[in-house]
Design an enzyme around this catalytic site. Structure first.
Site, short mmCIF file in Angstrom:
data_model
loop_
_atom_site.label_atom_id
_atom_site.label_comp_id
_atom_site.label_asym_id
_atom_site.label_seq_id
_atom_site.Cartn_x
_atom_site.Cartn_y
_atom_site.Cartn_z
N ASP A 97 0.86 -1.17 0.00
CA ASP A 97 0.00 0.00 0.00
C ASP A 97 0.90 1.23 0.00
O ASP A 97 2.04 1.19 0.47
CB ASP A 97 -0.92 -0.02 1.23
CG ASP A 97 -1.94 1.11 1.15
OD1 ASP A 97 -2.20 1.58 0.02
OD2 ASP A 97 -2.45 1.54 2.19
N SER A 98 0.35 2.31 -0.52
CA SER A 98 1.17 3.50 -0.78
C SER A 98 1.42 4.36 0.44
O SER A 98 2.32 5.19 0.44
CB SER A 98 0.44 4.36 -1.81
OG SER A 98 -0.83 4.74 -1.29
N ASP A 272 -8.16 -7.16 0.90
CA ASP A 272 -7.21 -7.27 2.00
C ASP A 272 -7.91 -6.69 3.21
O ASP A 272 -8.80 -5.84 3.08
CB ASP A 272 -5.94 -6.45 1.73
CG ASP A 272 -6.16 -4.99 2.00
OD1 ASP A 272 -6.74 -4.31 1.15
OD2 ASP A 272 -5.79 -4.51 3.09
N CYS A 310 -13.31 -27.10 10.23
CA CYS A 310 -12.12 -26.38 9.77
C CYS A 310 -10.91 -27.31 9.69
O CYS A 310 -10.69 -28.13 10.57
CB CYS A 310 -11.83 -25.22 10.72
SG CYS A 310 -10.33 -24.29 10.32
N CYS A 312 -7.69 -26.26 9.60
CA CYS A 312 -6.45 -25.56 9.94
C CYS A 312 -5.65 -26.28 11.01
O CYS A 312 -6.17 -27.15 11.72
CB CYS A 312 -6.76 -24.13 10.39
SG CYS A 312 -7.17 -23.96 12.13
N CYS A 315 -7.21 -26.02 14.54
CA CYS A 315 -8.38 -26.88 14.75
C CYS A 315 -8.04 -28.36 14.71
O CYS A 315 -8.74 -29.18 15.31
CB CYS A 315 -9.47 -26.55 13.73
SG CYS A 315 -10.30 -24.98 14.07
N HIS A 341 -5.70 -19.79 12.60
CA HIS A 341 -7.09 -20.19 12.35
C HIS A 341 -7.84 -19.15 11.52
O HIS A 341 -8.49 -19.48 10.53
CB HIS A 341 -7.86 -20.43 13.65
CG HIS A 341 -9.32 -20.62 13.39
ND1 HIS A 341 -9.86 -21.81 12.96
CD2 HIS A 341 -10.35 -19.72 13.39
CE1 HIS A 341 -11.15 -21.65 12.72
NE2 HIS A 341 -11.48 -20.40 12.97
#
Length: 376
Positions: A97-98, A272, A310, A312, A315, A341
């Site tokens: 990002d700028s 984002d 989930c 992940c 989990c 997660h």
RNA sequence: GGUGGGGUUCCCGAGUGGUCAAAGGGAUCAGACUGUAAAUCUGACGGCUCAGCCUUCGGAGGUUCAAAUCCUCCCCCCACCA
């Protein structure tokens, strides 16, 4: 340097639901399947997790921030270390990002002029100046795959006059940043940012003027700055179709899981947001059935994972009771496990969205998405 | 046994006649968080039939219009000296 392929478009005429697109962005550091969510790593690090964690969560691209990295560690360090990829050892695509958003969120330290933004560091108060050219130049040093042009982000509410001023400056700066980038031989990629507050005509005007410049991609900024969600949706729905169809469209700083589903449905390709990472560190976890606050007393003896559906790392290995204990004890592991997660949840959600678009069942997916979330 | 200090709302700890249901921490409970000045911030935290009332500052009495605060006795802690 950037190649965008539109793989599939949802059919139908329903403006809100039928415009989802499945695409692929190729950059020097790899491919990004879209719609994509990009975890935010402001200071060259997605807080609390390693690049391996990010990889296993399914991250394809992460963000860095020009303002923050310019102030610390400074361009000299990053140049010396061979750019942000080499410095952080993140070998996949990077978007920076700028700094435009920081001049909004740290507004009391910033002063806008036609030339650019003069500001004081939030770290030590030292005085600095960003011109649109300098913002691009710093991002070239960082070596990001996708650079953002310097914009003026307007809060909510804002008057039409304020929004117009911000828009005009944003367009003028986009032109200057673009010209500078062209002169340098179009290194990496530079995206233009649409502003215009919550005024459709201003958004139209801004999108039209930016679309006249050959940016490799376009972003919509200035959303989710305090306006009602419905207003945000209206702005996005209005603006997205105004951007070139053959280029990636990115809505900056958004959003909640619901926001991602809705906006992907409107044809947005990139997102984002700090929400999954920040909220993880603050004890809020995202699940397919809604969000949970892990410190809550009701999880004290809960041996189940955050979300049984989930996949992940967290989990697969840990109980809510243990995660609650870690969080309440301020154990450092809590921040990592929670972040893993939440990022996995977000990135997996995007994978599901992509899959649904491929299978021509985005609307069904969306319906199921909402049906699942009701309880916690 | 002697001398000195002290016992305050779950814990630590301010408060030494009215403005005290009682500072400040902690713990606990709940909530917020959208291009990260965020491992941050906000609210609740004796009870109730809640703009008021009731109970509470080791215990029991007492002084006073009024006591966590003053007096008496008792109980218990801590320090030092025997």
């Amino acid at each position: 340097m950037l190649e965008f392929t539109l793989l599939k478009k949802s059919g139908g005429d329903d403006a809100l639901n039928g415009r989802a697109r499945r695409g692929r962005i190729k950059t020097r550091h790899g491919v990004i399947e879209t719609p994509a969510f990009m975890p935010v790593g402001t200071l060259g690090s997605v807080k609390a997790v390693s690049k391996e964690d990010l990889f296993h969560c399914g991250a394809q691209i992460i963000l860095g921030n020009t303002y923050h990295l310019y102030l610390r560690p400074g361009c000299d360090v990053i140049r010396h270390m061979g750019g942000l990829h080499e410095f952080s050892k993140w070998s996949f695509p990077l978007l920076t990002d700028s700094g435009g958003f920081q001049f909004f969120s740290l507004a009391k330290l910033a002063k806008f002029t036609d030339e650019g933004v003069s500001f004081q560091s939030h770290i030590d108060g030292s005085r600095h100046f960003f011109s649109p050219e300098k913002a691009v130049e710093i991002q070239m040093i960082l070596g990001s795959d996708i650079m953002m042009s310097l914009d003026w982000c307007m809060g909510y509410p804002a008057t039409e006059k304020q929004a117009t001023e911000a828009l005009e400056k944003t367009v003028a700066w986009a032109k200057r940043g673009f010209d500078f980038w062209q002169e340098k031989g179009r290194p990496n990629n530079l995206f233009g940012i649409v502003q215009g507050g919550m005024f459709k005509d201003l958004r139209s005007r801004c999108a039209h003027e930016l679309a006249g410049m050959d940016f490799p991609g376009f972003a919509i900024g200035g959303l989710s700055v305090g306006e009602p969600t419905q207003v945000m949706y209206e702005m996005a729905d209005h603006t997205l179709p105004l951007l070139p169809e053959n280029k990636p469209r990115y809505i900056m700083g958004v959003g909640t899981p619901e926001n991602l589903v809705e906006l992907a449905g409107m044809g947005c390709d990139m997102f984002d947001c700090v929400m999954p990472s920040r909220n993880a560190r603050n004890g809020q976890l995202f699940t397919s059935f809604g969000t949970i606050n892990i410190p809550n007393a009701k999880y004290r003896l809960d041996s189940s994972p955050i979300d049984t559906t989930c996949g992940c790392y967290t989990c697969q290995n840990y109980s809510r009771a243990y995660l609650r204990h870690l969080y309440k004890s301020r154990e450092l592991l809590a921040y990592r496990l929670n972040t893993i997660h939440n990022l996995y949840y977000y990135l997996d959600l995007m994978a599901k969205i992509r899959h649904a678009i491929e299978q021509d069942r985005f609307l069904e997916f969306k319906k199921e998405f909402y049906e699942k979330r009701c309880i916690d």
